[in-house]
Design a protein around this motif. Structure first.
Motif, PDB file in Angstrom:
ATOM      1  N   ARG A 112       0.857  -1.187   0.000  1.00 52.10           N
ATOM      2  CA  ARG A 112       0.000   0.000   0.000  1.00 52.10           C
ATOM      3  C   ARG A 112       0.895   1.240   0.000  1.00 52.10           C
ATOM      4  NH1 ARG A 112      -0.895  -1.793   5.498  1.00 52.10           N
ATOM      5  NH2 ARG A 112      -0.246  -0.236   7.036  1.00 52.10           N
ATOM      6  N   ARG A 113       0.411   2.266  -0.625  1.00 50.72           N
ATOM      7  CA  ARG A 113       1.191   3.488  -0.808  1.00 50.72           C
ATOM      8  C   ARG A 113       1.477   4.152   0.533  1.00 50.72           C
ATOM      9  NH1 ARG A 113      -0.462   8.228  -5.134  1.00 50.72           N
ATOM     10  NH2 ARG A 113       1.102   9.779  -4.518  1.00 50.72           N
ATOM     11  N   HIS A 114       2.683   4.725   0.633  1.00 49.02           N
ATOM     12  CA  HIS A 114       3.069   5.448   1.845  1.00 49.02           C
ATOM     13  C   HIS A 114       3.896   6.658   1.421  1.00 49.02           C
ATOM     14  CE1 HIS A 114       3.886   5.868   6.156  1.00 49.02           C
ATOM     15  NE2 HIS A 114       5.121   6.205   5.806  1.00 49.02           N
ATOM     16  N   GLY A 115       3.318   7.826   1.540  1.00 57.94           N
ATOM     17  CA  GLY A 115       4.014   9.033   1.125  1.00 57.94           C
ATOM     18  C   GLY A 115       4.111   9.135  -0.388  1.00 57.94           C
ATOM     19  N   GLU A 116       5.065   9.926  -0.850  1.00 63.97           N
ATOM     20  CA  GLU A 116       5.186  10.200  -2.273  1.00 63.97           C
ATOM     21  C   GLU A 116       5.786   9.044  -3.062  1.00 63.97           C
ATOM     22  OE1 GLU A 116       4.082  12.786  -4.051  1.00 63.97           O
ATOM     23  OE2 GLU A 116       3.086  13.457  -2.216  1.00 63.97           O
ATOM     24  N   SER A 117       6.773   8.383  -2.502  1.00 65.41           N
ATOM     25  CA  SER A 117       7.497   7.381  -3.287  1.00 65.41           C
ATOM     26  C   SER A 117       7.652   6.033  -2.609  1.00 65.41           C
ATOM     27  CB  SER A 117       8.895   7.917  -3.634  1.00 65.41           C
ATOM     28  OG  SER A 117       9.638   8.170  -2.434  1.00 65.41           O
ATOM     29  N   SER A 118       7.271   5.914  -1.357  1.00 64.88           N
ATOM     30  CA  SER A 118       7.480   4.669  -0.617  1.00 64.88           C
ATOM     31  C   SER A 118       6.201   3.838  -0.543  1.00 64.88           C
ATOM     32  CB  SER A 118       7.984   4.972   0.801  1.00 64.88           C
ATOM     33  OG  SER A 118       9.212   5.673   0.758  1.00 64.88           O
ATOM     34  N   VAL A 119       6.349   2.591  -0.122  1.00 64.76           N
ATOM     35  CA  VAL A 119       5.200   1.719   0.100  1.00 64.76           C
ATOM     36  C   VAL A 119       5.424   0.944   1.391  1.00 64.76           C
ATOM     37  CG1 VAL A 119       4.735   1.439  -2.376  1.00 64.76           C
ATOM     38  CG2 VAL A 119       6.150  -0.252  -1.178  1.00 64.76           C
ATOM     39  N   ILE A 120       4.333   0.460   1.955  1.00 71.55           N
ATOM     40  CA  ILE A 120       4.414  -0.513   3.040  1.00 71.55           C
ATOM     41  C   ILE A 120       4.115  -1.867   2.420  1.00 71.55           C
ATOM     42  CG2 ILE A 120       3.414  -1.318   5.199  1.00 71.55           C
ATOM     43  CD1 ILE A 120       2.926   1.603   5.928  1.00 71.55           C
ATOM     44  N   ALA A 121       5.093  -2.760   2.460  1.00 67.48           N
ATOM     45  CA  ALA A 121       4.958  -4.080   1.854  1.00 67.48           C
ATOM     46  C   ALA A 121       4.550  -5.097   2.912  1.00 67.48           C
ATOM     47  CB  ALA A 121       6.273  -4.502   1.205  1.00 67.48           C
ATOM     48  N   GLU A 122       3.675  -6.005   2.494  1.00 64.25           N
ATOM     49  CA  GLU A 122       3.234  -7.097   3.353  1.00 64.25           C
ATOM     50  C   GLU A 122       3.785  -8.389   2.752  1.00 64.25           C
ATOM     51  OE1 GLU A 122      -0.914  -8.744   5.333  1.00 64.25           O
ATOM     52  OE2 GLU A 122      -0.950  -7.892   3.315  1.00 64.25           O
ATOM     53  N   LEU A 123       4.575  -9.108   3.527  1.00 67.24           N
ATOM     54  CA  LEU A 123       5.245 -10.309   3.047  1.00 67.24           C
ATOM     55  C   LEU A 123       4.888 -11.503   3.922  1.00 67.24           C
ATOM     56  CD1 LEU A 123       8.885  -8.896   2.666  1.00 67.24           C
ATOM     57  CD2 LEU A 123       6.984  -8.648   1.075  1.00 67.24           C
ATOM     58  N   MET A 124       4.891 -12.682   3.316  1.00 66.22           N
ATOM     59  CA  MET A 124       4.886 -13.924   4.098  1.00 66.22           C
ATOM     60  C   MET A 124       6.304 -14.457   4.055  1.00 66.22           C
ATOM     61  SD  MET A 124       3.268 -15.906   6.039  1.00 66.22           S
ATOM     62  CE  MET A 124       3.381 -17.553   6.759  1.00 66.22           C
ATOM     63  N   THR A 125       6.961 -14.473   5.205  1.00 68.14           N
ATOM     64  CA  THR A 125       8.351 -14.885   5.270  1.00 68.14           C
ATOM     65  C   THR A 125       8.460 -16.329   5.733  1.00 68.14           C
ATOM     66  OG1 THR A 125       8.682 -14.219   7.571  1.00 68.14           O
ATOM     67  CG2 THR A 125       8.959 -12.518   5.884  1.00 68.14           C
ATOM     68  N   ALA A 126       9.618 -16.930   5.444  1.00 66.80           N
ATOM     69  CA  ALA A 126       9.824 -18.326   5.823  1.00 66.80           C
ATOM     70  C   ALA A 126       9.930 -18.497   7.332  1.00 66.80           C
ATOM     71  CB  ALA A 126      11.080 -18.867   5.146  1.00 66.80           C
ATOM     72  N   GLY A 127      10.619 -17.575   8.010  1.00 66.36           N
ATOM     73  CA  GLY A 127      10.884 -17.764   9.422  1.00 66.36           C
ATOM     74  C   GLY A 127      10.335 -16.716  10.356  1.00 66.36           C
ATOM     75  N   HIS A 128       9.706 -15.658   9.798  1.00 60.39           N
ATOM     76  CA  HIS A 128       9.229 -14.563  10.641  1.00 60.39           C
ATOM     77  C   HIS A 128       7.749 -14.268  10.438  1.00 60.39           C
ATOM     78  CE1 HIS A 128      13.594 -14.076  10.405  1.00 60.39           C
ATOM     79  NE2 HIS A 128      13.520 -13.521  11.598  1.00 60.39           N
ATOM     80  N   GLY A 129       7.034 -15.200   9.818  1.00 56.31           N
ATOM     81  CA  GLY A 129       5.602 -15.058   9.639  1.00 56.31           C
ATOM     82  C   GLY A 129       5.226 -13.954   8.668  1.00 56.31           C
ATOM     83  N   ARG A 130       3.979 -13.546   8.766  1.00 60.91           N
ATOM     84  CA  ARG A 130       3.493 -12.423   7.942  1.00 60.91           C
ATOM     85  C   ARG A 130       4.040 -11.141   8.546  1.00 60.91           C
ATOM     86  NH1 ARG A 130      -0.860  -9.030   8.256  1.00 60.91           N
ATOM     87  NH2 ARG A 130      -1.596 -10.144  10.119  1.00 60.91           N
ATOM     88  N   HIS A 131       4.710 -10.353   7.724  1.00 61.55           N
ATOM     89  CA  HIS A 131       5.465  -9.224   8.263  1.00 61.55           C
ATOM     90  C   HIS A 131       5.308  -8.015   7.360  1.00 61.55           C
ATOM     91  CE1 HIS A 131       8.614  -7.212  10.537  1.00 61.55           C
ATOM     92  NE2 HIS A 131       8.792  -8.302  11.281  1.00 61.55           N
ATOM     93  N   LEU A 132       5.137  -6.849   7.972  1.00 62.16           N
ATOM     94  CA  LEU A 132       5.040  -5.597   7.232  1.00 62.16           C
ATOM     95  C   LEU A 132       6.316  -4.786   7.417  1.00 62.16           C
ATOM     96  CD1 LEU A 132       1.994  -6.473   7.578  1.00 62.16           C
ATOM     97  CD2 LEU A 132       1.436  -4.039   7.454  1.00 62.16           C
ATOM     98  N   GLY A 133       6.610  -3.953   6.432  1.00 62.10           N
ATOM     99  CA  GLY A 133       7.767  -3.081   6.535  1.00 62.10           C
ATOM    100  C   GLY A 133       7.739  -2.017   5.448  1.00 62.10           C
ATOM    101  N   LEU A 134       8.441  -0.939   5.685  1.00 62.07           N
ATOM    102  CA  LEU A 134       8.519   0.166   4.738  1.00 62.07           C
ATOM    103  C   LEU A 134       9.574  -0.136   3.673  1.00 62.07           C
ATOM    104  CD1 LEU A 134       7.686   3.193   4.117  1.00 62.07           C
ATOM    105  CD2 LEU A 134       9.720   3.821   5.446  1.00 62.07           C
ATOM    106  N   VAL A 135       9.215   0.098   2.417  1.00 56.70           N
ATOM    107  CA  VAL A 135      10.183  -0.001   1.327  1.00 56.70           C
ATOM    108  C   VAL A 135      10.332   1.393   0.728  1.00 56.70           C
ATOM    109  CG1 VAL A 135      10.788  -1.066  -0.871  1.00 56.70           C
ATOM    110  CG2 VAL A 135       9.487  -2.368   0.831  1.00 56.70           C
TER     111      VAL A 135
END
Length: 248
Positions: free
Chosen positions: A13-36
């Protein structure tokens, strides 16, 4: 705080002018969000598409912070996933199922299952069966697993053709006969039979998992099932619907 892991993109989902918040399913850390940062750039947009596999490094000052992702592409499937209705709806429906689980709660077996399913979403029979098994795995991880291994009444492992809508346990043909009109049908591919999933068995399987997801998850939480699931079910069953013989 920092870790690196393999992951599959669920959404952004969009965050600010150029960044996004990504939602990932990771192998060892579960479903995880973070800023890209610069996630909306020409270079990153094709990478940050649902279904793509990536290598990700997460950094944050404290563990409870959102943190930032550094993402490197590994396997870009998104273009192929747009080619079939089962794929388009399937990747969305899988993401919705994973959102039923707590964020950052590790479920490595679900990550492994997701990695297999996304490579088979274009094939309706394989996609349907794998999706049903994924729903059953999610139910199990939420504490509402079904026991389809033996008859709840007799302990028999033969002719398991029903599932109790209350207990979620398998019931044999003879034991369930007096209550057949109140039972859920057991798809043969879930009862240990050798027959592959087809239109009718998948229709029964989708009804089975929907019943228990509604009863144990959606209704108690006051939420609706994902519309993407309905789209996936309809697309899968339409593709597998038997073709009537041509008139003589």
């Amino acid at each position: 705080m920092q870790w690196s892991d393999e992951a599959i993109i669920l959404g952004v989902r969009r965050h600010g002018e150029s960044s996004v918040i990504a939602e990932l399913m990771t192998a060892g850390h579960g479903r995880h969000l973070g800023l890209v940062r610069s996630g909306r750039s020409r270079a990153m947009q094709p990478v940050l598409q649902p279904g793509n596999s990536v290598e990700v490094t997460w950094r944050a000052r404290l563990d409870e912070h959102l943190g930032e992702f550094r993402v490197e592409p590994q396997q870009l499937r998104a273009g192929r996933l747009m080619e079939a209705a089962t794929s388009v709806y399937g990747i969305q429906a899988l993401g919705a199922l994973l959102r039923l689980l707590p964020e950052r709660d590790p479920h490595p077996h679900l990550y492994e299952a997701l990695a297999v399913i996304v490579d088979h979403l274009h094939d309706p029979a394989d996609a349907g069966e794998l999706f049903v098994r994924f729903e059953l795995a999610v139910l199990n991880d939420l504490g509402f697993g079904l026991d389809l291994s033996e008859c709840a009444a007799t302990g028999s492992r033969d002719e398991l053709v029903y599932v109790s809508p209350k207990s979620g346990r398998a019931v044999s043909r003879d034991a369930g006969a007096p209550y057949a009109d109140r039972m859920l049908a057991m798809p043969e591919f879930l009862s240990g039979g050798q027959k592959a999933a087809d239109h009718d068995s998948l229709a029964a399987a989708f009804r089975l998992t929907a019943h228990f997801l509604n009863r144990h998850v959606y209704e108690p939480r006051g939420i609706d099932a994902s519309s993407a699931r309905d789209g996936f079910v309809q697309a899968t069953l339409k593709a597998l619907r038997p073709v009537p013989p041509s008139a003589a």
